[in-house]
Motif scaffolding. Structure first.
Motif, PDB file in Angstrom:
ATOM      1  N   ALA A   1     -21.557  72.187  13.356  1.00 49.03           N
ATOM      2  CA  ALA A   1     -20.651  70.461  13.009  1.00 49.03           C
ATOM      3  C   ALA A   1     -21.698  70.121  11.853  1.00 49.03           C
ATOM      4  N   ALA A   2     -23.164  70.234  12.203  1.00 45.52           N
ATOM      5  CA  ALA A   2     -23.349  69.994  10.701  1.00 45.52           C
ATOM      6  C   ALA A   2     -22.677  70.615   9.472  1.00 45.52           C
ATOM      7  N   ASN A   3     -22.997  71.515   9.168  1.00 45.23           N
ATOM      8  CA  ASN A   3     -22.002  71.784   8.354  1.00 45.23           C
ATOM      9  C   ASN A   3     -20.696  71.840   8.040  1.00 45.23           C
TER      10      ASN A   3
ATOM     11  N   ALA B   1     -19.295  59.785  11.451  1.00 46.84           N
ATOM     12  CA  ALA B   1     -18.149  60.279  12.386  1.00 46.84           C
ATOM     13  C   ALA B   1     -18.052  61.144  12.228  1.00 46.84           C
ATOM     14  N   SER B   2     -17.714  61.634  11.330  1.00 44.11           N
ATOM     15  CA  SER B   2     -17.139  63.639  12.064  1.00 44.11           C
ATOM     16  C   SER B   2     -17.566  64.566  12.901  1.00 44.11           C
ATOM     17  N   PHE B   3     -19.758  63.851  12.400  1.00 44.47           N
ATOM     18  CA  PHE B   3     -20.073  64.509  13.302  1.00 44.47           C
ATOM     19  C   PHE B   3     -19.710  64.633  15.110  1.00 44.47           C
TER      20      PHE B   3
ATOM     21  N   ALA C   1     -18.354  65.680  20.580  1.00 44.26           N
ATOM     22  CA  ALA C   1     -17.754  65.275  21.709  1.00 44.26           C
ATOM     23  C   ALA C   1     -16.895  66.522  22.017  1.00 44.26           C
ATOM     24  N   ILE C   2     -15.752  67.330  21.058  1.00 43.70           N
ATOM     25  CA  ILE C   2     -15.448  68.191  21.588  1.00 43.70           C
ATOM     26  C   ILE C   2     -16.574  69.162  22.317  1.00 43.70           C
TER      27      ILE C   2
END
Length: 116
Positions: free
Chosen positions: A48-50, A64-66, A71-72
């Motif tokens: 998720a960080a990448n 926000a993307s992380f 959440a997923i």
């Protein structure tokens, strides 16, 4: 007399030794079973960080993307606010640091510390 000599040369595992070995194996399996989800979550956090670093251009977009990916993937240990977002040569770099504990016996804990 010969049977007594043969009896003293017997080799093998005693019952108490067997119980001790089983207790050690059970303890190792129990700790291992609790450790697997921690390492799987760490892999999800890395992913998720990448992904957030590749998608976002600003700190707010990266966080926000992380958070969407968290959440997923059901990430509980790290949130977007815990990320350290920097730019190196116009490339977004995302770092994080966190720890997880597994209670063992009484005041003893096994602590995993992760840092990227």
């Amino acid at each position: 007399m010969k049977t007594l000599a043969n009896r003293s040369r017997q080799r093998g595992l005693s019952f108490i030794g067997l119980v001790f070995m089983v207790a050690i194996v059970v303890a190792v399996v129990a700790v291992g079973a609790q450790s697997v989800p921690i390492f799987l979550e760490n892999q999800a956090i890395k992913k998720a960080a990448n992904k957030a670093a590749a998608e976002g251009l600003t700190v707010a977009e990266v966080k926000a993307s992380f958070d969407r990916a968290a959440a997923i993937d059901d990430i509980k240990s790290v949130s977007g606010n815990d990320l350290q977002v920097t730019k190196v040569n116009d490339k977004v770099v995302v770092g994080y640091e966190y720890s997880r504990e597994i209670p063992l016996v009484g005041p003893a804990y096994l602590v995993y510390r992760f840092k990227k």
